[in-house]
Design an enzyme around this catalytic site. Sequence first.
Site, mmCIF file in Angstrom:
data_model
loop_
_atom_site.group_PDB
_atom_site.id
_atom_site.type_symbol
_atom_site.label_atom_id
_atom_site.label_comp_id
_atom_site.label_asym_id
_atom_site.label_seq_id
_atom_site.Cartn_x
_atom_site.Cartn_y
_atom_site.Cartn_z
ATOM 1 N N ASN A 13 30.684 56.361 7.213
ATOM 2 C CA ASN A 13 31.332 56.522 8.508
ATOM 3 C C ASN A 13 30.365 56.546 9.678
ATOM 4 O O ASN A 13 30.758 56.311 10.816
ATOM 5 C CB ASN A 13 32.227 57.752 8.494
ATOM 6 C CG ASN A 13 33.541 57.422 7.821
ATOM 7 O OD1 ASN A 13 34.089 56.343 8.036
ATOM 8 N ND2 ASN A 13 34.030 58.314 6.984
ATOM 9 N N HIS B 164 33.025 61.064 -1.909
ATOM 10 C CA HIS B 164 33.784 60.366 -0.865
ATOM 11 C C HIS B 164 34.291 59.025 -1.387
ATOM 12 O O HIS B 164 33.529 58.064 -1.509
ATOM 13 C CB HIS B 164 32.892 60.186 0.382
ATOM 14 C CG HIS B 164 33.611 59.575 1.537
ATOM 15 N ND1 HIS B 164 32.972 58.831 2.489
ATOM 16 C CD2 HIS B 164 34.926 59.602 1.887
ATOM 17 C CE1 HIS B 164 33.868 58.417 3.374
ATOM 18 N NE2 HIS B 164 35.051 58.871 3.030
ATOM 19 N N GLU C 126 30.795 57.434 -2.416
ATOM 20 C CA GLU C 126 29.600 57.984 -1.790
ATOM 21 C C GLU C 126 29.465 59.412 -2.331
ATOM 22 O O GLU C 126 30.387 60.213 -2.165
ATOM 23 C CB GLU C 126 29.867 58.006 -0.282
ATOM 24 C CG GLU C 126 28.686 57.793 0.584
ATOM 25 C CD GLU C 126 29.080 57.764 2.076
ATOM 26 O OE1 GLU C 126 28.209 57.410 2.848
ATOM 27 O OE2 GLU C 126 30.208 58.103 2.455
ATOM 28 N N SER D 74 35.430 62.950 4.608
ATOM 29 C CA SER D 74 34.828 61.700 5.071
ATOM 30 C C SER D 74 33.705 61.943 6.065
ATOM 31 O O SER D 74 32.988 61.007 6.415
ATOM 32 C CB SER D 74 35.898 60.805 5.688
ATOM 33 O OG SER D 74 36.622 61.518 6.652
#
Length: 283
Positions: A190, A140, A152, A119
């Site tokens: 993130n 991801h 992602e 992540s």
Amino acid sequence: MEIKSVMVVGAGQMGSGIAQVCAMAGYKVYLNDLTDELVEKGLNVIEKNLSRQVEKERMTEIEKANVVENLNRSTDLNDAEKVDIVIEAATENMEVKKEIFAKLDKIAPEHVILASNTSSLPITEIAAATTRPEKVIGMHFMNPVPVMRLIEIIRGLATADEVYKTVEAMAKTLGKVPVEVNDFPGFVSNRVLMPMINEAIYTLYESVATKEAIDEVMKLGMNHPMGPLTLADFIGLDTCLYIMETLHEGFGDDKYRPCPLLRKYVKAGWLGKKTGRGFYIYD
Ligand code: CAA
């Protein structure tokens, strides 16, 4: 490159979800973890999710049986010999990931793509632990994997175009929407999400409002499906702290400094839903 079979390393929350969506899309899947118990736990979660699909009449018993048949248990990384892509979803720790990738690199035939569901850890650095950095890529997935539509896809510095295209096509086959991202700390998801969660924790820390009020503001005011503190509990506070530290270290900017309250909760072992207590208490 054609992908027919997949190995998922790590049978936890993310790994089992990834194995489920791959098996549902018709890939032959090896779900790998360190012990039979861990693999079994992951398979049980998948079984429950599939049964729910049958109950809701979105899947027949026969379709469910076909999905289950696509799933194979694995506690041996040597099974990487049998697949076209490995998706690693192990612990978020660079040393652990480097060790796994170095091993996989030795085992897997030359054509095999090595993907990580990390992540926030740099794909380029994970790739450097192998002799095939052009075949290493980030995939991801979002939690809960069977429900969330995004993947992602992170290009490392050396990732080959052909590898990107293969993984992008696979994401579509899984019924997901791939989004291309370059390799920088926290990627896009993130880098944007975690500072918001961290700021919500600061808001609680500074007694601006109660946890319920903070969550309510973001749910009703911004139409988020979960408030940021509930979401943090759902993701895991240890994961949130780890990602904030990765951002802080990667950019060196104080705006990514993890909130002391987040550190305190993690030290207390209040890691969120998975430990029964985080910002909220769970049964
Ligand atoms: N596994 C499988 N299915 C699940 C699930 C799980 N863990 N959790 C919920 N679902 C399913 C439910 O079964 C339900 O399906 P049905 O339509 O068949 O009933 C559906 O999702 C909706 O669930 P609920 O009605 O129980 O609750 P909800 O409407 O609140 O939806 C949610 C739940 C989808 C989790 C929603 O709250 C949500 O979108 N929350 C935000 C999730 C999010 O932001 N995820 C990203 C986290 S960040 C991340 O993953 C990246 C990272 O690196 C940290």
